[in-house]
Design an enzyme around this catalytic site. Structure first.
Site, short mmCIF file in Angstrom:
data_model
loop_
_atom_site.label_atom_id
_atom_site.label_comp_id
_atom_site.label_asym_id
_atom_site.label_seq_id
_atom_site.Cartn_x
_atom_site.Cartn_y
_atom_site.Cartn_z
N HIS A 130 32.01 40.89 32.29
CA HIS A 130 31.24 39.15 31.50
C HIS A 130 30.34 38.67 31.22
CE1 HIS A 130 32.97 37.63 35.31
NE2 HIS A 130 33.11 39.05 35.67
N ARG A 396 33.89 42.51 47.64
CA ARG A 396 32.79 42.55 46.72
C ARG A 396 31.22 43.64 47.49
NH1 ARG A 396 36.19 37.99 45.99
NH2 ARG A 396 35.11 36.30 44.14
N CYS A 489 59.32 55.78 34.10
CA CYS A 489 59.39 54.28 35.01
C CYS A 489 59.81 52.94 33.37
CB CYS A 489 57.53 54.11 35.07
SG CYS A 489 57.49 52.48 35.34
N CYS A 526 59.53 46.00 39.08
CA CYS A 526 59.86 46.10 40.33
C CYS A 526 59.46 47.42 41.32
CB CYS A 526 60.71 47.31 40.19
SG CYS A 526 60.95 48.77 39.53
#
Length: 571
Positions: A130, A396, A489, A526
């Site tokens: 940020h 948070r 994968c 998936c």
């Protein structure tokens, strides 16, 4: 305002009688309410009294008392261990502090009740770096956010975790909102932002052509970036290990022995630890740890954020982080969320913001998903519900004061609190660590001589990331280790060699989720439907007892018992 007058005010506002008292410089709220909203509202009202903090002990009838989820075993692994520094919490803040303190010749131990680093809010977030536009100038949030964002690029180079400076565009629907420009520019300057631009609609569309047309102008902050929050935390932790720090997972802090205003012993499910200094970086449970030291002056009230992940096939739609802000956002305690690209090519929608009573409530809802679609997905053309592959939630660790707590205890001589580190905590963590290290040296210098670690190495030494290598480089590795040539994968193109690497790294994966976070196996379309059985075969080959292996620790067992006795491993 006197306390009895405030008690009357609280009753008139929320309809509940609350008893107030003072302790550790904080205002303490006690009593009973029917609804959780009343608990939160009372806590927020109490901040107006001007005390050091708010300790909200109100009990809620519809919620009951929260039980801490902790390890379900005991041993003596840590019995009698003596350390210079004990860090409680292996999130991004705790791991940043551990790495920073490893610049000194200190015996440092990090403990966490979970089986891995970054188990809670440090991985359950949007991964956004940020710019310090949201925090109120003069707050610790603004201070550490401003320093931290300048440290991230160098840190990413040293520790080799993925980071992209992609910029933030804040969209405004109405041209009348241009009256906010002076406010935004003034806040940006006060918080140390060097570059900020007002963009016309056409200029925004040149940067992001796939955005909708229903906005008037944009405010551009190019410093904003994105990281993989888990891999950033893991990189900090592994570099700390390389510099001598030790980690102990599945380690729950149960109590503390205090003598002469000093912590002399910390009791855990794995034995007694004797530290010279304790650093409370326990995230969602930092108020619990403070209470064990009889030094609680704040309360963590969790704020849930639900997020949705979009398939990589739509990752091309946006490059910058994009947020649409309303005029009411200025009075909110959240940033409002947005459309956030990830360093791995997905798009993330969210987060939402909801006050919840349970710190580890990670449930998702149809209402939350529809909110994400309505508020964020509609900002981008050709983005719909069918493009979402999964959604998740994180909490948070907010205090009622909505600011970071980074300070030495005023009551306990060898305790430092690092609490209330909610967003932008990921960005702020490296800067927080620098200050906490300075505080730690000041405290320890009263008990011992602290010298620099001349062997400290800021660069994380790791094996190359196979997925980032060229075809020629990959082929060379496959020739040495054929496991890297076997794709496990298919969605994320993760190989058997990468999974084996995750199982034997400095901080090895010990759960199925740990493998997923390190390798991305199971993070594709998936969601592990095809690769999970293959990963279990690999674990069996490596000698793991599959009936004891879990998805995410504790009782999250994947298999119950063998159904055949002639298994010989192999894929």
């Amino acid at each position: 305002m006197k306390l009895f007058e405030f008690e009357k005010l609280v009753k008139s506002k929320i309809g509940v009688k609350v008893h107030l008292s003072e302790k550790n410089g904080a205002i303490v709220l006690e009593g009973r309410t029917k609804k959780w909203e009343q608990v939160v509202k009372a806590g927020k009202l109490a901040t107006k009294l001007g005390y050091r903090g708010v300790v909200n002990l109100l009990e809620c009838e519809e919620v009951g008392k929260e039980t801490i989820i902790k390890p379900n075993f005991r041993d003596n692994e840590l019995e009698g261990v003596k350390v210079d520094v004990l860090i409680i919490g292996a999130g991004v803040v705790g791991c940043s502090i551990a790495r920073e303190l490893s610049r000194y010749k200190l015996n440092i131990l990090v403990v966490d009740k979970e089986p891995d680093v970054a188990f809670h809010q440090s991985s359950r977030n949007a991964g956004m770096i940020h710019p310090p536009i949201a925090p109120k100038p003069g707050t610790k949030k603004a201070f550490y956010n401003s320093l931290g964002i300048r440290m991230i690029p160098q840190l990413a180079k040293e520790l080799d975790f993925p980071y992209v400076q992609n910029g933030l565009i804040i969209l405004f629907k109405n041209p009348l909102y241009l009256m906010l420009v002076g406010f935004l520019n003034n806040r940006a300057r006060k918080n140390g932002i060097d570059v900020f631009k007002i963009l016309s609609k056409s200029s925004v569309k040149k940067l992001e052509p796939n955005l909708i047309d229903q906005f008037s102008w944009g405010y551009f902050l190019p410093q904003a970036g994105i990281v993989d929050p888990f891999k950033m935390t893991l990189a900090l932790a592994e570099n700390a290990v390389q510099n001598g720090v030790k980690f102990s997972f599945n380690t729950f802090v149960e109590g503390m022995e205090i003598e002469d205003d000093r912590i002399v012993c910390v009791l855990t499910n794995r034995g007694r630890i004797f530290p010279k200094l304790v650093i409370n970086a326990a995230g969602l449970w930092a108020d619990y740890v403070a209470s064990l030291a009889n030094d609680q002056f704040f309360t963590i009230h969790p704020r849930k954020g639900e997020m949705a992940i979009v398939d990589k096939k739509k990752g091309f739609l946006v490059k910058s982080t994009v947020s649409m802000v309303s005029i009411t956002q200025a009075a909110s305690v959240t940033k409002g969320g947005g459309v956030i690209p990830t360093v791995h090519g997905n798009i993330l929608l969210g987060p939402t913001a909801q006050e919840v009573p349970h710190k580890e409530d990670y449930s998702t809802s149809e209402q939350g998903l529809q909110s994400l679609l309505k508020k964020h997905a509609k900002l981008v053309n050709n983005l719909s519900e069918k493009d979402i592959i999964t959604y998740f939630a994180g909490n948070r660790a907010a205090t009622y004061e909505e600011d970071f707590i980074v300070e030495k205890s005023i009551k306990i001589q060898n305790l430092i609190h690092v609490a209330g580190i909610q967003s932008p905590g990921l960005t702020s963590a490296p800067a927080i660590a620098v200050d906490v290290a300075k505080m730690s040296v000041e405290v320890l210098s009263k008990f011992m001589k602290v010298v620099e670690n001349e062997k400290f190495c800021p660069v994380r030494k790791t094996d190359p990331d196979f997925s980032k290598l060229s075809l020629i480089e990959k082929q060379k590795i496959i020739e040495k280790n054929p496991s890297y040539g076997l794709v496990i994968c298919r969605c994320e193109q993760v190989t058997k060699g990468q999974i084996e690497q995750a199982l034997q790294s400095l901080i090895p994966a010990s759960t199925l989720d740990g493998i997923k976070w390190r390798t991305r196996a199971g993070m594709g379309r998936c969601q592990g439907g095809f690769c999970t059985p293959q990963i279990l075969w690999i674990l069996a080959e490596k000698g793991f007892d599959l009936t004891k292996f879990t998805k995410k620790g504790r009782d999250s067992y994947i298999l119950l018992e063998p159904t055949r006795g002639d298994f010989d491993g192999g894929i």
